[in-house]
Design a protein around this motif. Structure first.
Motif, PDB file in Angstrom:
ATOM      1  N   HIS A 263     -18.196   8.279  10.901  1.00  0.00           N
ATOM      2  CA  HIS A 263     -18.052   8.929  12.206  1.00  0.00           C
ATOM      3  C   HIS A 263     -16.765   8.478  12.895  1.00  0.00           C
ATOM      4  CE1 HIS A 263     -19.848   5.156  13.927  1.00  0.00           C
ATOM      5  NE2 HIS A 263     -20.347   5.128  12.719  1.00  0.00           N
ATOM      6  N   PRO A 264     -16.166   9.352  13.707  1.00  0.00           N
ATOM      7  CA  PRO A 264     -14.936   8.984  14.402  1.00  0.00           C
ATOM      8  C   PRO A 264     -15.225   8.069  15.588  1.00  0.00           C
ATOM      9  CG  PRO A 264     -15.377  11.365  14.547  1.00  0.00           C
ATOM     10  CD  PRO A 264     -16.596  10.730  14.006  1.00  0.00           C
ATOM     11  N   VAL A 265     -14.372   7.074  15.822  1.00  0.00           N
ATOM     12  CA  VAL A 265     -14.487   6.180  16.973  1.00  0.00           C
ATOM     13  C   VAL A 265     -13.078   5.945  17.510  1.00  0.00           C
ATOM     14  CG1 VAL A 265     -15.089   3.854  17.750  1.00  0.00           C
ATOM     15  CG2 VAL A 265     -16.505   4.964  16.049  1.00  0.00           C
ATOM     16  N   ASP A 266     -12.819   6.379  18.733  1.00  0.00           N
ATOM     17  CA  ASP A 266     -11.483   6.239  19.349  1.00  0.00           C
ATOM     18  C   ASP A 266     -10.387   6.735  18.401  1.00  0.00           C
ATOM     19  OD1 ASP A 266     -12.782   5.159  21.530  1.00  0.00           O
ATOM     20  OD2 ASP A 266     -12.627   3.116  20.751  1.00  0.00           O
ATOM     21  N   ASP A 267      -9.479   5.800  17.994  1.00  0.00           N
ATOM     22  CA  ASP A 267      -8.338   6.221  17.176  1.00  0.00           C
ATOM     23  C   ASP A 267      -8.567   5.964  15.691  1.00  0.00           C
ATOM     24  OD1 ASP A 267      -8.427   3.530  17.267  1.00  0.00           O
ATOM     25  OD2 ASP A 267      -6.313   3.211  17.760  1.00  0.00           O
TER      26      ASP A 267
ATOM     27  N   ALA B  45     -22.503  12.301   7.138  1.00  0.00           N
ATOM     28  CA  ALA B  45     -21.283  12.500   7.933  1.00  0.00           C
ATOM     29  C   ALA B  45     -21.310  13.867   8.581  1.00  0.00           C
ATOM     30  CB  ALA B  45     -20.061  12.386   7.031  1.00  0.00           C
ATOM     31  N   GLY B  46     -20.803  13.944   9.790  1.00  0.00           N
ATOM     32  CA  GLY B  46     -20.679  15.229  10.471  1.00  0.00           C
ATOM     33  C   GLY B  46     -19.490  16.002   9.909  1.00  0.00           C
ATOM     34  N   ALA B  47     -19.350  17.251  10.370  1.00  0.00           N
ATOM     35  CA  ALA B  47     -18.229  18.059   9.888  1.00  0.00           C
ATOM     36  C   ALA B  47     -16.976  17.730  10.702  1.00  0.00           C
ATOM     37  CB  ALA B  47     -18.581  19.533  10.022  1.00  0.00           C
ATOM     38  N   GLY B  48     -15.831  18.015  10.119  1.00  0.00           N
ATOM     39  CA  GLY B  48     -14.569  17.935  10.865  1.00  0.00           C
ATOM     40  C   GLY B  48     -14.077  16.534  11.178  1.00  0.00           C
ATOM     41  N   ILE B  49     -14.416  15.574  10.330  1.00  0.00           N
ATOM     42  CA  ILE B  49     -13.874  14.227  10.547  1.00  0.00           C
ATOM     43  C   ILE B  49     -12.414  14.208  10.093  1.00  0.00           C
ATOM     44  CG2 ILE B  49     -14.053  11.798   9.819  1.00  0.00           C
ATOM     45  CD1 ILE B  49     -17.099  12.312   9.693  1.00  0.00           C
ATOM     46  N   PRO B  50     -11.493  13.807  10.979  1.00  0.00           N
ATOM     47  CA  PRO B  50     -10.071  13.887  10.620  1.00  0.00           C
ATOM     48  C   PRO B  50      -9.716  12.974   9.452  1.00  0.00           C
ATOM     49  CG  PRO B  50     -10.366  13.433  12.966  1.00  0.00           C
ATOM     50  CD  PRO B  50     -11.709  13.289  12.330  1.00  0.00           C
TER      51      PRO B  50
ATOM     52  N   LEU C 116       0.835  -1.199   0.000  1.00  0.00           N
ATOM     53  CA  LEU C 116       0.000   0.000   0.000  1.00  0.00           C
ATOM     54  C   LEU C 116       0.869   1.248   0.000  1.00  0.00           C
ATOM     55  CD1 LEU C 116      -2.648  -1.080   2.683  1.00  0.00           C
ATOM     56  CD2 LEU C 116      -2.686  -1.444   0.217  1.00  0.00           C
ATOM     57  N   ILE C 117       0.358   2.283  -0.643  1.00  0.00           N
ATOM     58  CA  ILE C 117       1.043   3.578  -0.614  1.00  0.00           C
ATOM     59  C   ILE C 117       0.164   4.514   0.209  1.00  0.00           C
ATOM     60  CG2 ILE C 117       1.941   5.475  -2.017  1.00  0.00           C
ATOM     61  CD1 ILE C 117       1.940   3.373  -4.376  1.00  0.00           C
ATOM     62  N   PHE C 118       0.636   4.833   1.413  1.00  0.00           N
ATOM     63  CA  PHE C 118      -0.211   5.609   2.330  1.00  0.00           C
ATOM     64  C   PHE C 118      -0.092   7.109   2.087  1.00  0.00           C
ATOM     65  CE2 PHE C 118       0.333   1.590   4.650  1.00  0.00           C
ATOM     66  CZ  PHE C 118      -1.002   1.283   4.836  1.00  0.00           C
ATOM     67  N   GLN C 119      -1.229   7.778   2.205  1.00  0.00           N
ATOM     68  CA  GLN C 119      -1.260   9.239   2.130  1.00  0.00           C
ATOM     69  C   GLN C 119      -2.466   9.713   2.934  1.00  0.00           C
ATOM     70  OE1 GLN C 119      -2.233   9.201  -2.346  1.00  0.00           O
ATOM     71  NE2 GLN C 119      -3.466  10.893  -1.616  1.00  0.00           N
ATOM     72  N   PRO C 120      -2.488  10.964   3.377  1.00  0.00           N
ATOM     73  CA  PRO C 120      -3.652  11.435   4.134  1.00  0.00           C
ATOM     74  C   PRO C 120      -4.886  11.469   3.232  1.00  0.00           C
ATOM     75  CG  PRO C 120      -1.788  12.954   4.322  1.00  0.00           C
ATOM     76  CD  PRO C 120      -1.454  11.992   3.226  1.00  0.00           C
ATOM     77  N   LEU C 121      -5.988  10.874   3.709  1.00  0.00           N
ATOM     78  CA  LEU C 121      -7.205  10.800   2.892  1.00  0.00           C
ATOM     79  C   LEU C 121      -8.409  11.297   3.677  1.00  0.00           C
ATOM     80  CD1 LEU C 121      -7.070   7.208   1.319  1.00  0.00           C
ATOM     81  CD2 LEU C 121      -6.489   9.376   0.223  1.00  0.00           C
ATOM     82  N   ASP C 122      -9.302  11.969   2.952  1.00  0.00           N
ATOM     83  CA  ASP C 122     -10.564  12.409   3.531  1.00  0.00           C
ATOM     84  C   ASP C 122     -11.633  11.377   3.135  1.00  0.00           C
ATOM     85  OD1 ASP C 122     -12.973  13.561   4.100  1.00  0.00           O
ATOM     86  OD2 ASP C 122     -12.415  15.561   3.346  1.00  0.00           O
ATOM     87  N   LEU C 123     -12.060  10.568   4.100  1.00  0.00           N
ATOM     88  CA  LEU C 123     -12.994   9.481   3.773  1.00  0.00           C
ATOM     89  C   LEU C 123     -14.348  10.006   3.302  1.00  0.00           C
ATOM     90  CD1 LEU C 123     -12.402   6.720   6.488  1.00  0.00           C
ATOM     91  CD2 LEU C 123     -12.026   6.570   4.033  1.00  0.00           C
ATOM     92  N   VAL C 124     -14.753  11.157   3.822  1.00  0.00           N
ATOM     93  CA  VAL C 124     -16.057  11.713   3.431  1.00  0.00           C
ATOM     94  C   VAL C 124     -16.028  12.070   1.939  1.00  0.00           C
ATOM     95  CG1 VAL C 124     -17.758  13.535   3.877  1.00  0.00           C
ATOM     96  CG2 VAL C 124     -16.410  12.596   5.766  1.00  0.00           C
ATOM     97  N   GLU C 125     -14.921  12.696   1.528  1.00  0.00           N
ATOM     98  CA  GLU C 125     -14.773  13.072   0.118  1.00  0.00           C
ATOM     99  C   GLU C 125     -14.760  11.821  -0.774  1.00  0.00           C
ATOM    100  OE1 GLU C 125     -11.355  15.719  -0.308  1.00  0.00           O
ATOM    101  OE2 GLU C 125     -10.977  14.772  -2.265  1.00  0.00           O
TER     102      GLU C 125
END
Ligand code: ADP
Length: 237
Positions: free
Chosen positions: A151-155, A111-116, A76-85
């Protein structure tokens, strides 16, 4: 052994692709009328050949994918991703498909706003979402509803792909993530599929250090929920 198996499947897949490309190509040329006018029955038969060549293509690609993943050959090639997008894009593709199929369905992201963002492989995360949303769409009769909740859950970020479709009986829950396992509902039998989608999805989620599970009573119309988590950060090794 895994390496040998994966080499074998890769070779067979490659050998199958060449004749398939030629079958598909000639059928398309004939359907365009390049070899003379066709009557209705000839058109129909050629459409059947075309659809089945397409199914074979999907099967060969999935087989190749699952064997490469299981042999540990996919990195896998990891990069920061916005799951909502990403989910929104998959939903838009599925809405387009619904329009083409003339199948009335509600398909949406919740989805709520501000999901990391999470650390993920763009192509593979799209494949996970695409597969689950496509199953939800396929196995929900017209007039139903598919919702992708994020939605965010723990980590981690949790994604629930929820539908109002045929559901999955409890006794099939374990089997459903195994290769070539398909249900027996008439809607499943009428849908082209390989039974390789979920094993691929499960492998990909676990390669991201996430979890996947399903919730369904199997009662028709009560639907299913496929949930998975993807951690914000991948462990450093
Ligand atoms: P395929 O969709 O190609 O059959 P999958 O591995 O994606 O393969 O799914 C395996 C089986 O799990 C399907 O054939 C179907 O019986 C069942 N299934 C998957 N998703 C759903 C869903 N959302 N609702 C009902 N059944 C499902």
């Amino acid at each position: 052994m895994d390496r040998l198996k994966s080499d074998f499947v890769a070779n067979v897949s490659h050998e199958l692709r060449t004749p398939m490309t030629s079958i598909k190509g000639y059928v398309e040329v004939m359907l365009m009328g390049a070899s003379g006018p066709l009557n209705e029955q000839q058109m129909h038969f050629l459409e059947v050949v075309k659809n089945n060549a397409q199914r074979l293509n999907v099967l060969v690609n999935d087989l190749l994918d699952v064997s490469r993943i299981e042999a540990g050959r996919v990195s896998l090639i990891f990069q920061p991703l916005d799951l909502v997008e990403q989910a929104q894009e998959v939903v838009n593709d599925t809405l387009r498909r619904a329009r083409e199929d003339n199948k009335l369905m509600t398909i949406r992201v919740d989805a709520g706003a501000g999901i990391p963002q999470i650390d993920g492989d763009l192509e593979r995360v799209r494949q996970i979402l695409g597969n689950l949303v496509s199953n939800a769409y396929n196995y929900t009769p017209e007039g139903g509803c598919v919702t992708v909740r994020i939605h965010p859950v723990d980590d981690s970020v949790q994604v629930d792909v929820e539908d109002t479709g045929i559901g999955i009986p409890l006794e099939e829950h374990d089997r459903i993530f195994e290769r070539f396992s398909r249900g027996e509902d008439p809607l499943v039998l009428a849908t082209a599929g390989t039974g390789l989608g979920l094993p691929i999805v499960k492998n990909l989620v676990e390669m991201h250090h996430g979890r996947i599970w399903l919730t369904s009573t199997g009662e028709r119309g009560k639907g299913s929920v496929f949930s998975f988590t993807l951690p914000y950060h991948q462990p450093v090794d």
